[in-house]
Write a protein that holds these residues in place. Structure first.
Motif, PDB file in Angstrom:
ATOM      1  N   ASP A  70       0.816  -1.215   0.000  1.00 48.58           N
ATOM      2  CA  ASP A  70       0.000   0.000   0.000  1.00 48.58           C
ATOM      3  C   ASP A  70       0.849   1.265   0.000  1.00 48.58           C
ATOM      4  N   PHE A  71       1.983   1.222   0.722  1.00 46.18           N
ATOM      5  CA  PHE A  71       2.747   2.468   0.830  1.00 46.18           C
ATOM      6  C   PHE A  71       3.366   2.876  -0.505  1.00 46.18           C
ATOM      7  N   ARG A  85       1.699   2.613  -3.353  1.00 47.96           N
ATOM      8  CA  ARG A  85       0.603   3.366  -3.968  1.00 47.96           C
ATOM      9  C   ARG A  85       0.554   4.781  -3.377  1.00 47.96           C
ATOM     10  N   THR A  86       0.754   4.888  -2.055  1.00 50.37           N
ATOM     11  CA  THR A  86       0.795   6.208  -1.419  1.00 50.37           C
ATOM     12  C   THR A  86       1.890   7.067  -2.043  1.00 50.37           C
ATOM     13  N   PHE A 125       3.193   6.847  -5.023  1.00 50.17           N
ATOM     14  CA  PHE A 125       2.775   7.288  -6.359  1.00 50.17           C
ATOM     15  C   PHE A 125       1.730   8.390  -6.253  1.00 50.17           C
ATOM     16  N   ALA A 126       0.825   8.257  -5.282  1.00 48.52           N
ATOM     17  CA  ALA A 126      -0.233   9.253  -5.124  1.00 48.52           C
ATOM     18  C   ALA A 126       0.338  10.613  -4.750  1.00 48.52           C
ATOM     19  N   LYS A 127       1.560  10.621  -4.205  1.00 50.65           N
ATOM     20  CA  LYS A 127       2.204  11.891  -3.880  1.00 50.65           C
ATOM     21  C   LYS A 127       2.727  12.576  -5.133  1.00 50.65           C
ATOM     22  N   GLY A 128       2.786  11.824  -6.228  1.00 52.25           N
ATOM     23  CA  GLY A 128       3.296  12.406  -7.462  1.00 52.25           C
ATOM     24  C   GLY A 128       4.759  12.071  -7.716  1.00 52.25           C
ATOM     25  N   LEU A 129       5.331  11.195  -6.898  1.00 52.61           N
ATOM     26  CA  LEU A 129       6.725  10.794  -7.124  1.00 52.61           C
ATOM     27  C   LEU A 129       6.806   9.964  -8.405  1.00 52.61           C
ATOM     28  N   ARG A 161      14.303  -0.016  -0.408  1.00 58.33           N
ATOM     29  CA  ARG A 161      14.599  -0.005   1.032  1.00 58.33           C
ATOM     30  C   ARG A 161      13.920  -1.180   1.731  1.00 58.33           C
ATOM     31  N   ASN A 162      12.687  -1.445   1.327  1.00 54.89           N
ATOM     32  CA  ASN A 162      11.942  -2.521   1.964  1.00 54.89           C
ATOM     33  C   ASN A 162      12.280  -3.886   1.382  1.00 54.89           C
ATOM     34  N   PRO A 201      13.906   0.093  11.294  1.00 57.04           N
ATOM     35  CA  PRO A 201      13.553   0.781  12.540  1.00 57.04           C
ATOM     36  C   PRO A 201      12.548   0.007  13.397  1.00 57.04           C
ATOM     37  N   LYS A 232      13.518   4.892  -3.329  1.00 55.82           N
ATOM     38  CA  LYS A 232      13.315   5.333  -1.956  1.00 55.82           C
ATOM     39  C   LYS A 232      12.335   4.438  -1.189  1.00 55.82           C
ATOM     40  N   HIS A 233      11.331   3.931  -1.891  1.00 60.78           N
ATOM     41  CA  HIS A 233      10.287   3.206  -1.167  1.00 60.78           C
ATOM     42  C   HIS A 233      10.352   1.694  -1.368  1.00 60.78           C
TER      43      HIS A 233
END
Lengths: 337, 320
Positions: free
Chosen positions: B217-218, B220-221, B223-227, B239-240, B315, B235-236
């Motif tokens: 889901d994150f 999609r978040t 992408f929704a930010k426009g990145l 890392r995971n 973290p 970055k997303h």
């Protein structure tokens, strides 16, 4: 009239290519959102309401595609924009919050990183300015210890807090449209009320329009100015919120309202609409709701009803209203409330 | 954190002791001893008994274990029955070679597998993705000994690019850069052979991990930010997606010293793997015990390092 509409969707058709061929999930949907208005898009799971919102954002899954129609936002047809142009709209003019606050934030980045990300991208702020704005936003959405939260990670916050972070993130760029896809579904009831209140507050503060996607009529009653009801990929009813609750017209809408538990009436069992939603790849000839409709007659399974006008922009996709305002075509259908 | 490390160290002590008991029992349970097949069957039986006595084989196993353990703790690994040389010296001569080969193979694996895996996950179910998957399965299916022979035939005999045995050119006293290059020239072919299998496995693993992260889901978040695609990936997603690699890295660290018996044997690479293989055949107890104990300790250290790295990178994990 036209200029006060922020978003206009005309005849939107979105389909998925699957192993069983192309499946239409959003079928000729037309709707509009006025400036500063909250439009609720209501329907049960799988009715195409989320896919409508993802079509607007053009964030459809890889096998999904807009086949037809236009999405006019600020006089631009979003369907025709390139990827690059679209990413300037996303998270800038249109922001979105999602159903699952638990998984919608990146677990390995700090809250601060994730809020400032959009600001740095769209607003060309310095890191310091972005950080200050993020802290201010966190305070605005109700974090008293905003500075500390900036350095924390999502797992350190509860579901309600995370949804507040999502809202702060969405509002950070001052969008003119906020799409909220079931923003309170995953939260418990008291937190739901707080989040809705917060959204209402911010909406007034920032003059934002909201497209609220939900299956919860309680949320609709609390938030919406107008309502669009979807069933199996189609719009079946559209009305302002008051008319919808006072005079639900489509048998499906009536069923939805009837199935909400009431405090006034003693009920042994909650009402439920018989049958299930048709699978998206099922081919239907007539009205899609006919197989589950108590008021259906022969014609309903042979012909497809169009949207019939009632008063004040109230529209219903049902033959019962074909002859015009409030008139029942069929005598047997007169029993509906 | 430091408290956690100390605690992990203390827990490791009983584990090591347990491992040593199991190893010692297994070695003892193996039929025969260091003298099996070494004596003329017609020799006087009393001489055979005397030799067994001299080496302490007549004592009860428990007593033998404690003798070995007290020497081992004091750093005395004993003397090889067969080679009559200090075990510590023999292992010391070999372990560097094994490290060198294994680390080179590890670096090759990461350099190739990570980009290929990501590339593949970026284009799921495309022709190139299926091709990479196909090659990976070939890599997973070819036994090392066969792959090694093909590599020698192709790159040593046919193309003549690489030497096929040893760690350096015999009789050449290279120094400085020339020495390093000569070493590298010798290590590359066995290292690639060794890496081939893990490249295939890692590619599959990274592809799955990145694909899985992309559906979160994150993302999609983000992408929704426009990145854009690149930023979201870097970055997303990565890392995971690459976090679980830390666990594999820890396991790999443990495998560094165990050596690759087959690869080392085929390329005549004087490493620990070959030494242990020969020691097993000859029931050379001191080498076996010391070698396997070192491997066990490295595996434990590798796991500890993986856990520590994990807590730095993720973290959500805290050990205090």
């Amino acid at each position: 009239m036209i200029d006060e509409k922020l978003l206009i969707i005309n005849d939107l058709k979105t389909a998925f290519s699957t192993s069983m061929g192309s499946v239409t999930v959003v079928d000729d949907v037309s709707l509009y959102i006025k400036k500063k208005e909250t439009l609720a898009l209501v329907g049960e799971s799988g009715c195409g309401k989320s896919m409508t919102s993802l079509s607007i954002m053009q964030l459809l899954p890889v096998n999904g595609k807009i086949m037809n129609g236009e999405i006019i936002f600020n006089n631009h047809n979003l369907v025709e924009l390139s990827d690059k142009e679209m990413s300037k709209v996303r998270g800038n003019d249109i922001a979105m919050i999602f159903q699952e606050p638990m998984t919608s934030l990146n677990p390995v980045l700090t809250i601060g990183d994730q809020i400032t990300e959009g600001l740095l991208l769209h607003r060309k702020l310095s890191k310091k300015e972005a950080k200050d704005r993020a802290v201010a936003l966190l305070k605005l959405v109700g974090f008293s210890r905003a500075v500390e939260v900036m350095k924390e990670y999502p797992h350190q916050l509860s579901g309600g807090m995370r949804q507040r972070v999502m809202i702060a993130m969405a509002m950070s760029v001052d969008p003119s449209l906020l799409i909220a896809d079931e923003p309170t579904t995953a939260l418990d009831v008291t937190i739901q009320a707080q989040i809705l209140e917060l959204m209402q507050e911010l909406k007034e503060k920032f003059d934002t329009s909201i497209l609220l996607i939900t299956h919860d009529l309680g949320v609709v009653a609390e938030m919406a100015d107008r309502v669009v009801v979807m069933y199996a990929g189609e719009v079946v009813e559209e009305a302002d919120a008051l008319s919808l609750f006072e005079d639900p017209s489509h048998p499906y809408t009536q069923g939805l309202i009837k199935s909400v538990p009431s405090l006034d009436v003693q009920q042994e069992r909650l009402y439920s609409i018989p049958g299930t939603v048709p699978a998206p790849n099922e081919v239907t000839v007539g009205c899609r709701f006919a197989p589950r409709c108590a008021q259906a007659w022969e014609r309903c399974s042979k012909e497809k009803p169009s949207l019939y006008q009632r008063k004040n922009g109230h529209q219903v996709r049902c033959f019962l209203y074909e002859l015009g305002e409030g008139t029942n075509y069929n005598e047997s259908g007169a029993t509906h409330s | 954190m430091s408290q956690y490390i100390v605690r992990r160290f203390l827990i490791s002590i009983p584990v090591i002791i347990l491992i040593s008991v199991i190893l010692f029992s297994l070695v003892q349970l193996a039929p025969g001893d260091a003298f099996s097949g070494q004596f003329d069957p017609n020799i006087d039986a009393s001489y055979y008994e005397k030799m067994r006595k001299d080496f302490g084989f007549d004592k009860p196993p428990v007593e033998q274990y404690f003798m070995w353990a007290s020497n081992f703790i004091q750093g005395d690994f004993g003397i090889s029955f067969r080679h009559k040389v200090e075990v510590s010296e023999m292992i010391g001569n070999r372990i560097g070679n094994t490290f060198f080969l294994a680390i080179t193979a590890m670096i090759i694996t990461y350099i190739l597998a990570i980009p290929i895996g990501i590339f593949s996950a970026e284009r799921p179910y495309s022709k190139i993705d299926y091709t990479i998957t196909g090659i990976s399965f070939v890599g997973l299916s070819i036994p090392t000994f066969y792959g090694a022979l093909i590599a020698i035939y192709l790159f040593s005999f046919y193309l003549g690019w690489f030497p096929y045995s040893g760690t350096e050119t015999v009789g050449n006293d290279y120094t400085g850069m020339a020495y390093i290059l000569d070493k590298l020239h010798h290590v590359l072919l066995p290292a690639f052979t060794l890496a081939f299998l893990s490249i295939a496995a890692y590619t599959r693993y990274i592809r799955a991990s990145v694909l899985d992260a992309k559906q979160q889901d994150f993302v999609r978040t983000a992408f929704a930010k426009g990145l854009d695609q690149k930023v979201v990936l870097r970055k997303h997603v990565l890392r995971n997606a690459l976090l679980p690699l830390i666990t594999l890295f820890g396991l790999d660290l443990g495998l560094l010293v165990s050596g690759a018996i087959i690869t080392e044997s085929i390329f005549s690479w004087p490493g620990l793997g070959r030494l242990l293989y020969e020691a097993t055949i000859n029931r050379d107890y001191p080498i076996l015990m010391a070698g396997y104990m070192i491997i066990a300790i490295f595996v434990l250290i590798g796991n500890l390092i993986a856990d520590i790295l994990y807590s730095v990178a993720d973290p959500r994990i805290r050990y205090d």
